[in-house]
Design a protein around this motif. Sequence first.
Motif, short mmCIF file in Angstrom:
data_model
loop_
_atom_site.label_atom_id
_atom_site.label_comp_id
_atom_site.label_asym_id
_atom_site.label_seq_id
_atom_site.Cartn_x
_atom_site.Cartn_y
_atom_site.Cartn_z
N UNK A 184 14.64 -5.35 -6.93
CA UNK A 184 13.51 -6.29 -6.29
C UNK A 184 13.06 -5.19 -5.13
N UNK A 185 11.67 -5.33 -5.26
CA UNK A 185 10.97 -4.51 -4.05
C UNK A 185 10.32 -5.58 -3.12
N UNK A 186 10.83 -5.74 -1.95
CA UNK A 186 10.38 -6.89 -1.06
C UNK A 186 9.79 -6.11 0.53
N UNK A 187 8.53 -6.64 0.78
CA UNK A 187 8.32 -6.07 2.20
C UNK A 187 8.07 -7.19 3.20
N UNK A 188 7.67 -7.00 4.08
CA UNK A 188 7.26 -8.11 5.64
C UNK A 188 5.97 -8.04 5.48
N UNK A 189 5.39 -9.29 5.67
CA UNK A 189 3.79 -9.37 5.98
C UNK A 189 3.89 -10.08 7.40
N UNK A 190 3.31 -9.67 8.41
CA UNK A 190 3.19 -10.09 9.63
C UNK A 190 1.67 -10.69 9.81
N UNK A 191 1.62 -12.16 10.00
CA UNK A 191 0.37 -12.56 9.88
C UNK A 191 -0.53 -11.91 11.03
N UNK A 192 0.06 -11.89 12.31
CA UNK A 192 -0.79 -11.25 13.11
C UNK A 192 -1.33 -10.03 13.51
N UNK A 193 -0.74 -9.08 12.30
CA UNK A 193 -1.19 -7.73 12.27
C UNK A 193 -2.32 -7.68 11.23
N UNK A 194 -3.31 -6.64 11.59
CA UNK A 194 -4.37 -6.44 10.44
C UNK A 194 -3.57 -5.62 9.25
N UNK A 195 -3.76 -6.32 8.02
CA UNK A 195 -3.34 -6.16 6.83
C UNK A 195 -1.89 -6.35 6.69
N UNK A 196 -1.20 -6.94 7.79
CA UNK A 196 -0.13 -7.53 7.72
C UNK A 196 1.12 -6.58 8.22
N UNK A 197 0.45 -5.46 8.86
CA UNK A 197 1.52 -4.72 9.32
C UNK A 197 1.02 -3.17 9.24
N UNK A 198 1.52 -2.18 9.94
CA UNK A 198 0.89 -0.93 10.20
C UNK A 198 1.16 -0.14 8.78
N UNK A 199 2.32 -0.62 8.14
CA UNK A 199 2.61 0.15 7.05
C UNK A 199 1.97 -0.35 5.71
#
Length: 111
Positions: A91-106
């Motif tokens: 499984x490929x999972x990533x983290x999404x941060x609501x407060x960052x544009x597009x969910x994060x810098x990566x």
Amino acid sequence: MGAGASTKGYTDKKASLESVPAAGDWLTLDAVKTMFGDNFNDAVSAAFDSAKNDEGKVCKAHLFVEACLIKVASDNDGLLPQPKNPKKQTCVVQIYVNSHEFGGTDKSCNG
């Protein structure tokens, strides 16, 4: 958020299952309905139908990803379709941060 920032996120979304129950590697529709109980809905049914193999079973990893994780990506650009009879389960999972544009810098523009 800057111009063109994403308004998607996970704040108003909830997973169909809050924990991953014990299950065999391959699940029938009846087993999935029993597992989900009142949380069985059109989205779970659609995930099952799109992933079932010739025997009418679905790999538990695919179903749990669809049901237990909150999807915030707008599309699956760059990902191949999942095999109907996988030899291994990953499984490929990533983290999404609501407060960052597009969910994060990566992230790319699709989340």
